[in-house]
Design a protein around this motif. Structure first.
Motif, PDB file in Angstrom:
ATOM      1  N   ARG A  60     -21.635 -59.629  35.226  1.00 47.53           N
ATOM      2  CA  ARG A  60     -21.627 -61.027  34.826  1.00 47.53           C
ATOM      3  C   ARG A  60     -22.928 -61.444  34.136  1.00 47.53           C
ATOM      4  O   ARG A  60     -22.930 -62.367  33.331  1.00 47.53           O
ATOM      5  CB  ARG A  60     -21.346 -61.930  36.028  1.00 47.53           C
ATOM      6  CG  ARG A  60     -22.325 -61.805  37.183  1.00 47.53           C
ATOM      7  CD  ARG A  60     -21.928 -62.757  38.312  1.00 47.53           C
ATOM      8  NE  ARG A  60     -22.798 -62.646  39.471  1.00 47.53           N
ATOM      9  CZ  ARG A  60     -22.607 -61.795  40.463  1.00 47.53           C
ATOM     10  NH1 ARG A  60     -21.577 -60.974  40.427  1.00 47.53           N
ATOM     11  NH2 ARG A  60     -23.438 -61.755  41.483  1.00 47.53           N
ATOM     12  N   ALA A  61     -24.026 -60.748  34.454  1.00 49.20           N
ATOM     13  CA  ALA A  61     -25.284 -61.062  33.771  1.00 49.20           C
ATOM     14  C   ALA A  61     -25.186 -60.738  32.286  1.00 49.20           C
ATOM     15  O   ALA A  61     -25.663 -61.498  31.434  1.00 49.20           O
ATOM     16  CB  ALA A  61     -26.433 -60.296  34.413  1.00 49.20           C
ATOM     17  N   PHE A  62     -24.543 -59.614  31.957  1.00 50.06           N
ATOM     18  CA  PHE A  62     -24.359 -59.245  30.554  1.00 50.06           C
ATOM     19  C   PHE A  62     -23.434 -60.230  29.857  1.00 50.06           C
ATOM     20  O   PHE A  62     -23.694 -60.662  28.722  1.00 50.06           O
ATOM     21  CB  PHE A  62     -23.792 -57.828  30.460  1.00 50.06           C
ATOM     22  CG  PHE A  62     -23.423 -57.423  29.067  1.00 50.06           C
ATOM     23  CD1 PHE A  62     -24.401 -57.083  28.147  1.00 50.06           C
ATOM     24  CD2 PHE A  62     -22.083 -57.395  28.677  1.00 50.06           C
ATOM     25  CE1 PHE A  62     -24.058 -56.712  26.855  1.00 50.06           C
ATOM     26  CE2 PHE A  62     -21.737 -57.020  27.394  1.00 50.06           C
ATOM     27  CZ  PHE A  62     -22.728 -56.681  26.478  1.00 50.06           C
ATOM     28  N   ILE A  63     -22.345 -60.614  30.525  1.00 58.43           N
ATOM     29  CA  ILE A  63     -21.400 -61.568  29.936  1.00 58.43           C
ATOM     30  C   ILE A  63     -22.094 -62.909  29.701  1.00 58.43           C
ATOM     31  O   ILE A  63     -21.900 -63.563  28.665  1.00 58.43           O
ATOM     32  CB  ILE A  63     -20.178 -61.744  30.852  1.00 58.43           C
ATOM     33  CG1 ILE A  63     -19.427 -60.418  30.985  1.00 58.43           C
ATOM     34  CG2 ILE A  63     -19.259 -62.832  30.324  1.00 58.43           C
ATOM     35  CD1 ILE A  63     -18.280 -60.456  31.963  1.00 58.43           C
ATOM     36  N   ARG A  64     -22.927 -63.302  30.644  1.00 55.00           N
ATOM     37  CA  ARG A  64     -23.651 -64.562  30.498  1.00 55.00           C
ATOM     38  C   ARG A  64     -24.585 -64.513  29.291  1.00 55.00           C
ATOM     39  O   ARG A  64     -24.723 -65.510  28.561  1.00 55.00           O
ATOM     40  CB  ARG A  64     -24.454 -64.833  31.773  1.00 55.00           C
ATOM     41  CG  ARG A  64     -25.013 -66.227  31.879  1.00 55.00           C
ATOM     42  CD  ARG A  64     -25.896 -66.370  33.104  1.00 55.00           C
ATOM     43  NE  ARG A  64     -25.247 -65.852  34.304  1.00 55.00           N
ATOM     44  CZ  ARG A  64     -25.844 -65.817  35.488  1.00 55.00           C
ATOM     45  NH1 ARG A  64     -27.094 -66.215  35.614  1.00 55.00           N
ATOM     46  NH2 ARG A  64     -25.194 -65.346  36.539  1.00 55.00           N
ATOM     47  N   SER A  65     -25.197 -63.381  29.061  1.00 51.16           N
ATOM     48  CA  SER A  65     -26.076 -63.236  27.892  1.00 51.16           C
ATOM     49  C   SER A  65     -25.288 -63.300  26.601  1.00 51.16           C
ATOM     50  O   SER A  65     -25.741 -63.888  25.613  1.00 51.16           O
ATOM     51  CB  SER A  65     -26.840 -61.909  27.977  1.00 51.16           C
ATOM     52  OG  SER A  65     -27.618 -61.832  29.158  1.00 51.16           O
ATOM     53  N   VAL A  66     -24.089 -62.711  26.597  1.00 47.22           N
ATOM     54  CA  VAL A  66     -23.269 -62.706  25.386  1.00 47.22           C
ATOM     55  C   VAL A  66     -22.814 -64.115  25.031  1.00 47.22           C
ATOM     56  O   VAL A  66     -22.890 -64.536  23.864  1.00 47.22           O
ATOM     57  CB  VAL A  66     -22.065 -61.767  25.564  1.00 47.22           C
ATOM     58  CG1 VAL A  66     -21.088 -61.922  24.397  1.00 47.22           C
ATOM     59  CG2 VAL A  66     -22.529 -60.328  25.682  1.00 47.22           C
ATOM     60  N   VAL A  67     -22.338 -64.869  26.025  1.00 47.92           N
ATOM     61  CA  VAL A  67     -21.854 -66.221  25.730  1.00 47.92           C
ATOM     62  C   VAL A  67     -23.003 -67.162  25.382  1.00 47.92           C
ATOM     63  O   VAL A  67     -22.787 -68.204  24.744  1.00 47.92           O
ATOM     64  CB  VAL A  67     -21.045 -66.790  26.915  1.00 47.92           C
ATOM     65  CG1 VAL A  67     -19.813 -65.948  27.194  1.00 47.92           C
ATOM     66  CG2 VAL A  67     -21.890 -66.916  28.175  1.00 47.92           C
ATOM     67  N   PHE A  68     -24.228 -66.806  25.797  1.00 47.31           N
ATOM     68  CA  PHE A  68     -25.381 -67.639  25.460  1.00 47.31           C
ATOM     69  C   PHE A  68     -25.864 -67.379  24.034  1.00 47.31           C
ATOM     70  O   PHE A  68     -26.569 -68.206  23.456  1.00 47.31           O
ATOM     71  CB  PHE A  68     -26.524 -67.364  26.446  1.00 47.31           C
ATOM     72  CG  PHE A  68     -27.725 -68.241  26.244  1.00 47.31           C
ATOM     73  CD1 PHE A  68     -27.726 -69.550  26.692  1.00 47.31           C
ATOM     74  CD2 PHE A  68     -28.852 -67.765  25.594  1.00 47.31           C
ATOM     75  CE1 PHE A  68     -28.830 -70.367  26.505  1.00 47.31           C
ATOM     76  CE2 PHE A  68     -29.960 -68.562  25.411  1.00 47.31           C
ATOM     77  CZ  PHE A  68     -29.948 -69.873  25.868  1.00 47.31           C
ATOM     78  N   LEU A  69     -25.463 -66.247  23.451  1.00 47.97           N
ATOM     79  CA  LEU A  69     -25.961 -65.838  22.140  1.00 47.97           C
ATOM     80  C   LEU A  69     -25.768 -66.895  21.058  1.00 47.97           C
ATOM     81  O   LEU A  69     -26.690 -67.135  20.264  1.00 47.97           O
ATOM     82  CB  LEU A  69     -25.298 -64.522  21.729  1.00 47.97           C
ATOM     83  CG  LEU A  69     -25.785 -63.903  20.411  1.00 47.97           C
ATOM     84  CD1 LEU A  69     -27.271 -63.559  20.510  1.00 47.97           C
ATOM     85  CD2 LEU A  69     -24.971 -62.656  20.077  1.00 47.97           C
ATOM     86  N   PRO A  70     -24.600 -67.568  20.953  1.00 50.58           N
ATOM     87  CA  PRO A  70     -24.463 -68.578  19.890  1.00 50.58           C
ATOM     88  C   PRO A  70     -25.483 -69.701  19.975  1.00 50.58           C
ATOM     89  O   PRO A  70     -25.788 -70.337  18.964  1.00 50.58           O
ATOM     90  CB  PRO A  70     -23.042 -69.121  20.116  1.00 50.58           C
ATOM     91  CG  PRO A  70     -22.322 -68.020  20.801  1.00 50.58           C
ATOM     92  CD  PRO A  70     -23.342 -67.367  21.677  1.00 50.58           C
ATOM     93  N   MET A  71     -26.040 -69.935  21.171  1.00 45.87           N
ATOM     94  CA  MET A  71     -26.995 -71.026  21.331  1.00 45.87           C
ATOM     95  C   MET A  71     -28.294 -70.745  20.604  1.00 45.87           C
ATOM     96  O   MET A  71     -28.991 -71.677  20.179  1.00 45.87           O
ATOM     97  CB  MET A  71     -27.259 -71.249  22.839  1.00 45.87           C
ATOM     98  CG  MET A  71     -28.081 -72.484  23.141  1.00 45.87           C
ATOM     99  SD  MET A  71     -27.223 -74.009  22.681  1.00 45.87           S
ATOM    100  CE  MET A  71     -28.574 -75.195  22.832  1.00 45.87           C
ATOM    101  N   ILE A  72     -28.643 -69.473  20.439  1.00 38.88           N
ATOM    102  CA  ILE A  72     -29.910 -69.153  19.796  1.00 38.88           C
ATOM    103  C   ILE A  72     -29.757 -69.009  18.276  1.00 38.88           C
ATOM    104  O   ILE A  72     -30.741 -68.787  17.583  1.00 38.88           O
ATOM    105  CB  ILE A  72     -30.521 -67.864  20.381  1.00 38.88           C
ATOM    106  CG1 ILE A  72     -29.649 -66.652  20.050  1.00 38.88           C
ATOM    107  CG2 ILE A  72     -30.723 -67.998  21.878  1.00 38.88           C
ATOM    108  CD1 ILE A  72     -30.223 -65.346  20.548  1.00 38.88           C
ATOM    109  N   ILE A  73     -28.520 -69.127  17.784  1.00 37.28           N
ATOM    110  CA  ILE A  73     -28.286 -69.095  16.346  1.00 37.28           C
ATOM    111  C   ILE A  73     -28.498 -70.496  15.792  1.00 37.28           C
ATOM    112  O   ILE A  73     -28.126 -71.494  16.405  1.00 37.28           O
ATOM    113  CB  ILE A  73     -26.862 -68.596  16.029  1.00 37.28           C
ATOM    114  CG1 ILE A  73     -26.648 -67.198  16.613  1.00 37.28           C
ATOM    115  CG2 ILE A  73     -26.598 -68.590  14.537  1.00 37.28           C
ATOM    116  CD1 ILE A  73     -25.238 -66.685  16.456  1.00 37.28           C
TER     117      ILE A  73
END
Length: 316
Positions: free
Chosen positions: A120-133
Motif C-alpha cells: 500500500r505504500a507503493f500504491i500511495r506513492s503512485v496515486v500521489f504522483l499527479p500532485m507533483i506534476i
C-alpha cells in the motif's frame, strides 16, 4: 544526615513560591524577540498587500501611471450586475462542491481498500504522483487528449462511436472537474492514510471477531479516529478549490492567446481576464473580486470548521 539532606534537596522539586514567578517573566521576555521579526515580515508581505488590495478596490484604476478615480462601493455593485462574474462565481462553487464530493468519496473508498493491501505504500506513492506534476502540464495534457481531433475521440471513432465535444459549453466544466479530481485526490489519500496508519491494529481485529463488515469498521473505527485530519483536509480543499486557475487556463487555451470560454471560467480566471484580457485593465474591479473571494473563503472555512467539529476520540 548532611548527605541525605543534599540528596533530598536536589531530587525533590523546589517548593520555593518565588521560583516560578522569576522564570515566567524571563520566558516571556525571550518569547517576543523571537516572534516579532516573523510578525513584522508577515505584516509586510501579507497583511499590508491585503489592505492595499481593499483600498484599490474602491477606485477605477488602469495600473501604474494612470490616474485613480474614486468609485467607493460601485465596483462591488457592478460585480452583482456582471454576468461574466456571476457565471464564474457559480462555476467556482460547482467545482468546489462536485469536485470535493468526488475527491473525498474516492479518498474514503481508498481508506477502506488500501488498509488491507500489501504494497500500500507503493500504491500511495503512485496515486500521489499527479500532485507533483504542474497544474499547467495536467491541464494542457487533458486538453490535448480531449481535443476534437485528440486521442479520446480517435479511440471512440475506432470503436464506432462518434466523438464528443468535450471542450464544448456543455462538457468543458465537467472535464475540468475530472482533471482537477485526478490531479488532487492523491494528496488527500496520502494525508488521510497517514492518519489511518496510526490506528492500532487490534481495534480492527476485535471488530472482525465481532463480525463487523468493512463498512462498519470504517464507520465506527476509521472515520472517528481520523476525523481531525479530515477536518483539516476539508479546509485545505475549500481554500484550493476557490482559487483554481492554472489548470483552467491550460485546459481551455492550450497555450494559445485568448480568454477561456465563459462556461469554464472560475473567479480567479475571471479576475485574470479583467486585468490582462485586452483593452484597458480594470485593477479596481479585479481587486474587488479578490476581496469578495477572500471574504467568502473565510466564511466557508468557519462554516466547514463548525460542521466538522467533533469531540476528540481518545484511545484508552
Amino acid at each position: 544526615m548532611a548527605y541525605g539532606s543534599l540528596v533530598a534537596e536536589t531530587a525533590l522539586p523546589s517548593r520555593d513560591p518565588y521560583r516560578g514567578k522569576v522564570l515566567r517573566p524571563a520566558r516571556e521576555r525571550a518569547f517576543w524577540p523571537f516572534l516579532l521579526p516573523a510578525l513584522a515580515l508577515y505584516a509586510l508581505l501579507f497583511v499590508a498587500p491585503s489592505f492595499y488590495g481593499v483600498w484599490v478596490s474602491l477606485y477605477r484604476w488602469a495600473g501604474p501611471g494612470a490616474e485613480m478615480e474614486w468609485r467607493g462601493l460601485r465596483n462591488y455593485e457592478a460585480l452583482l450586475r456582471n454576468g461574466a462574474f456571476t457565471q464564474s462565481f457559480v462555476n467556482t462553487f460547482v467545482l468546489a462542491i462536485a469536485g470535493g464530493a468526488l475527491v473525498f468519496g474516492i479518498t474514503f473508498l481508498s481508506m477502506m481498500a488500501l488498509r488491507h493491501l500489501k504494497g500500500r505504500a507503493f500504491i500511495r506513492s503512485v496515486v500521489f504522483l499527479p500532485m507533483i506534476i504542474s497544474a499547467i502540464a495536467v491541464g494542457a495534457a487533458v486538453g490535448f487528449l480531449l481535443n476534437p481531433d485528440g486521442v479520446v475521440n480517435q479511440i471512440l471513432g475506432w470503436a464506432g462511436i462518434d466523438g464528443l465535444p468535450w471542450l464544448g459549453p456543455d462538457l468543458v466544466l465537467k472535464c475540468i472537474i475530472g482533471g482537477l479530481v485526478w490531479s488532487s485526490t492523491g494528496f488527500y489519500i496520502a494525508l488521510m492514510m497517514s492518519a489511518v496508519d496510526g490506528i492500532p491494529p487490534h481495534l480492527y481485529e476485535d471488530a472482525v471477531l465481532g463480525g463487523a463488515t468493512k463498512w462498519e469498521q470504517f464507520r465506527h473505527i476509521t472515520l472517528p479516529l481520523t476525523w481531525d485530519v479530515f477536518a483539516v483536509a476539508a479546509v485545505l480543499w475549500v481554500v484550493n478549490s476557490l482559487k483554481v486557475f492554472e489548470i483552467v487556463i491550460a485546459f481551455t487555451t492550450g497555450g494559445t492567446p485568448g480568454a477561456p470560454p465563459l462556461q469554464a471560467r472560475t473567479v480567479a480566471v475571471q479576475q485574470y481576464t479583467v486585468i490582462t484580457g485586452g483593452g484597458v485593465p480594470e485593477l479596481g474591479s479585479g481587486a474587488a473580486m479578490g476581496v469578495v473571494v477572500t471574504l467568502i473563503t473565510i466564511v466557508l472555512i468557519v462554516l466547514v470548521r463548525r460542521i466538522t467539529r467533533r469531540e476528540s476520540v481518545e484511545l484508552s
